[in-house]
Motif scaffolding. Structure first.
Motif, PDB file in Angstrom:
ATOM      1  N   LYS A  50       1.069  -1.384  -0.101  1.00 53.17           N
ATOM      2  CA  LYS A  50      -0.020   0.381   0.192  1.00 53.17           C
ATOM      3  C   LYS A  50       0.994   1.553  -0.084  1.00 53.17           C
ATOM      4  CE  LYS A  50      -4.371  -1.674   2.193  1.00 53.17           C
ATOM      5  NZ  LYS A  50      -4.926  -1.849   3.098  1.00 53.17           N
ATOM      6  N   ALA A  51       2.175   0.957  -0.293  1.00 57.11           N
ATOM      7  CA  ALA A  51       3.070   2.535  -0.058  1.00 57.11           C
ATOM      8  C   ALA A  51       3.227   3.569  -1.207  1.00 57.11           C
ATOM      9  CB  ALA A  51       4.423   1.764   0.494  1.00 57.11           C
ATOM     10  N   ARG A  52       2.771   4.463  -1.616  1.00 47.13           N
ATOM     11  CA  ARG A  52       3.732   4.558  -2.203  1.00 47.13           C
ATOM     12  C   ARG A  52       4.787   5.454  -2.654  1.00 47.13           C
ATOM     13  NH1 ARG A  52      -0.535   4.512  -4.592  1.00 47.13           N
ATOM     14  NH2 ARG A  52      -0.158   2.547  -3.351  1.00 47.13           N
ATOM     15  N   ILE A  53       5.580   5.493  -3.300  1.00 43.54           N
ATOM     16  CA  ILE A  53       7.253   5.488  -3.721  1.00 43.54           C
ATOM     17  C   ILE A  53       7.183   6.435  -4.617  1.00 43.54           C
ATOM     18  CG2 ILE A  53       8.634   3.378  -5.194  1.00 43.54           C
ATOM     19  CD1 ILE A  53       7.069   0.927  -4.431  1.00 43.54           C
ATOM     20  N   VAL A  54       7.902   7.203  -4.269  1.00 42.40           N
ATOM     21  CA  VAL A  54       8.658   8.415  -4.616  1.00 42.40           C
ATOM     22  C   VAL A  54       9.404   8.048  -4.575  1.00 42.40           C
ATOM     23  CG1 VAL A  54       9.436  10.918  -4.528  1.00 42.40           C
ATOM     24  CG2 VAL A  54       7.282   9.737  -3.487  1.00 42.40           C
ATOM     25  N   VAL A  55      10.433   7.934  -6.256  1.00 40.16           N
ATOM     26  CA  VAL A  55      11.550   8.436  -6.375  1.00 40.16           C
ATOM     27  C   VAL A  55      12.709   9.287  -6.302  1.00 40.16           C
ATOM     28  CG1 VAL A  55      13.315   7.302  -8.291  1.00 40.16           C
ATOM     29  CG2 VAL A  55      11.711   6.313  -7.721  1.00 40.16           C
ATOM     30  N   ALA A  56      13.404   9.474  -6.002  1.00 37.06           N
ATOM     31  CA  ALA A  56      13.565  11.117  -6.038  1.00 37.06           C
ATOM     32  C   ALA A  56      15.515  10.720  -7.056  1.00 37.06           C
ATOM     33  CB  ALA A  56      14.667  11.496  -4.272  1.00 37.06           C
ATOM     34  N   ALA A  57      15.444  11.729  -7.827  1.00 36.81           N
ATOM     35  CA  ALA A  57      16.340  12.365  -9.425  1.00 36.81           C
ATOM     36  C   ALA A  57      17.302  13.301  -9.013  1.00 36.81           C
ATOM     37  CB  ALA A  57      15.965  11.553 -10.509  1.00 36.81           C
ATOM     38  N   ASP A  58      18.567  13.508  -9.288  1.00 35.78           N
ATOM     39  CA  ASP A  58      19.167  14.653  -8.946  1.00 35.78           C
ATOM     40  C   ASP A  58      19.150  14.800 -10.311  1.00 35.78           C
ATOM     41  OD1 ASP A  58      20.680  12.902 -10.925  1.00 35.78           O
ATOM     42  OD2 ASP A  58      22.441  13.386  -9.840  1.00 35.78           O
ATOM     43  N   ARG A  59      18.907  15.032 -11.413  1.00 36.02           N
ATOM     44  CA  ARG A  59      17.982  15.010 -12.752  1.00 36.02           C
ATOM     45  C   ARG A  59      16.734  14.459 -13.118  1.00 36.02           C
ATOM     46  NH1 ARG A  59      21.304  11.969 -14.817  1.00 36.02           N
ATOM     47  NH2 ARG A  59      22.680  11.421 -16.766  1.00 36.02           N
ATOM     48  N   LEU A  60      15.766  15.031 -14.286  1.00 30.74           N
ATOM     49  CA  LEU A  60      14.726  14.463 -14.469  1.00 30.74           C
ATOM     50  C   LEU A  60      15.311  13.735 -15.307  1.00 30.74           C
ATOM     51  CD1 LEU A  60      12.291  15.199 -14.546  1.00 30.74           C
ATOM     52  CD2 LEU A  60      12.287  16.246 -17.024  1.00 30.74           C
ATOM     53  N   PRO A  61      14.878  12.451 -14.997  1.00 34.99           N
ATOM     54  CA  PRO A  61      15.368  11.234 -16.101  1.00 34.99           C
ATOM     55  C   PRO A  61      14.855  10.804 -17.365  1.00 34.99           C
ATOM     56  CG  PRO A  61      14.161  10.518 -14.284  1.00 34.99           C
ATOM     57  CD  PRO A  61      13.851  11.765 -14.076  1.00 34.99           C
ATOM     58  N   ASP A  62      15.185  10.542 -18.469  1.00 38.50           N
ATOM     59  CA  ASP A  62      14.732  10.435 -19.899  1.00 38.50           C
ATOM     60  C   ASP A  62      13.412   9.332 -19.682  1.00 38.50           C
ATOM     61  OD1 ASP A  62      14.868   8.040 -21.281  1.00 38.50           O
ATOM     62  OD2 ASP A  62      16.570   8.508 -21.646  1.00 38.50           O
ATOM     63  N   VAL A  63      12.603   9.996 -20.968  1.00 42.59           N
ATOM     64  CA  VAL A  63      11.223  10.052 -21.000  1.00 42.59           C
ATOM     65  C   VAL A  63      10.710   7.855 -20.794  1.00 42.59           C
ATOM     66  CG1 VAL A  63      10.925   9.591 -23.701  1.00 42.59           C
ATOM     67  CG2 VAL A  63       8.908  10.544 -22.074  1.00 42.59           C
ATOM     68  N   ASP A  64      12.292   7.630 -21.053  1.00 47.30           N
ATOM     69  CA  ASP A  64      11.954   5.734 -20.847  1.00 47.30           C
ATOM     70  C   ASP A  64      12.264   5.264 -19.724  1.00 47.30           C
ATOM     71  OD1 ASP A  64      11.730   5.536 -24.043  1.00 47.30           O
ATOM     72  OD2 ASP A  64      13.672   5.743 -24.974  1.00 47.30           O
ATOM     73  N   VAL A  65      13.106   5.697 -19.494  1.00 54.51           N
ATOM     74  CA  VAL A  65      13.320   5.717 -17.344  1.00 54.51           C
ATOM     75  C   VAL A  65      11.933   6.168 -16.855  1.00 54.51           C
ATOM     76  CG1 VAL A  65      14.655   5.983 -15.702  1.00 54.51           C
ATOM     77  CG2 VAL A  65      15.962   5.857 -17.706  1.00 54.51           C
ATOM     78  N   ARG A  66      11.918   7.330 -17.591  1.00 55.12           N
ATOM     79  CA  ARG A  66      10.355   7.712 -16.192  1.00 55.12           C
ATOM     80  C   ARG A  66       9.564   6.719 -16.673  1.00 55.12           C
ATOM     81  NH1 ARG A  66      11.635  13.232 -18.126  1.00 55.12           N
ATOM     82  NH2 ARG A  66       9.794  13.318 -19.719  1.00 55.12           N
ATOM     83  N   ALA A  67       8.816   6.402 -18.374  1.00 55.86           N
ATOM     84  CA  ALA A  67       7.727   5.401 -18.191  1.00 55.86           C
ATOM     85  C   ALA A  67       8.307   4.203 -17.915  1.00 55.86           C
ATOM     86  CB  ALA A  67       8.065   5.785 -19.806  1.00 55.86           C
ATOM     87  N   LYS A  68       9.246   3.724 -18.092  1.00 49.81           N
ATOM     88  CA  LYS A  68       9.785   2.233 -16.775  1.00 49.81           C
ATOM     89  C   LYS A  68       9.517   2.870 -15.213  1.00 49.81           C
ATOM     90  CE  LYS A  68      13.673  -0.442 -16.384  1.00 49.81           C
ATOM     91  NZ  LYS A  68      15.692  -0.352 -16.105  1.00 49.81           N
ATOM     92  N   LEU A  69      10.033   3.910 -14.384  1.00 49.92           N
ATOM     93  CA  LEU A  69       9.179   3.958 -13.754  1.00 49.92           C
ATOM     94  C   LEU A  69       8.048   4.188 -13.081  1.00 49.92           C
ATOM     95  CD1 LEU A  69      11.951   6.919 -12.613  1.00 49.92           C
ATOM     96  CD2 LEU A  69      12.219   4.467 -11.879  1.00 49.92           C
ATOM     97  N   LEU A  70       7.676   4.041 -13.793  1.00 52.20           N
ATOM     98  CA  LEU A  70       6.025   4.657 -13.661  1.00 52.20           C
ATOM     99  C   LEU A  70       5.105   2.753 -13.943  1.00 52.20           C
ATOM    100  CD1 LEU A  70       5.364   7.989 -14.932  1.00 52.20           C
ATOM    101  CD2 LEU A  70       4.845   7.308 -12.114  1.00 52.20           C
TER     102      LEU A  70
END
Length: 101
Positions: A50-70
């Motif tokens: 039930k946890a909400r998972i927040v990923v912290a990044a030092d710079r905005l990941p490219d769209v493929d990485v963001r899509a993969k994380l989501l």
């Protein structure tokens, strides 16, 4: 206590993953830890479904990485550096979205 909620800090993935259980409601994990093979969103999700998972990044990941994380189950991506009030605002926003489902 962080923003009225009990909180714990881990600098390494293994102790964090060992401590994750069903009571965890929010997990803030750095992308660098995930990239280093220190753990995965799936491991967090299996320990704390039930946890909400927040990923912290030092710079905005490219769209493929963001899509993969989501796709893997991340609820939010937060850019570093951040302050506690920004983190709490993101956590509350994620919780509100979840409550509407």
């Amino acid at each position: 206590t962080l923003g009225g909620a009990s909180s714990h800090f881990f600098s390494e993935a293994r102790p964090f993953l060992d401590a994750v259980d069903r009571r965890v409601r929010v997990a803030l994990v750095e992308l660098a830890v995930l990239d280093a093979g220190g753990g995965s969103i799936a491991q967090i999700r299996s320990g704390a479904p039930k946890a909400r998972i927040v990923v912290a990044a030092d710079r905005l990941p490219d769209v493929d990485v963001r899509a993969k994380l989501l796709r893997q189950g991340a609820d939010e991506i937060l850019l570093l550096p951040y302050d506690v009030f920004v983190v709490m605002a993101k956590v509350h926003a994620v919780a509100r979205r979840d409550a509407r489902r």
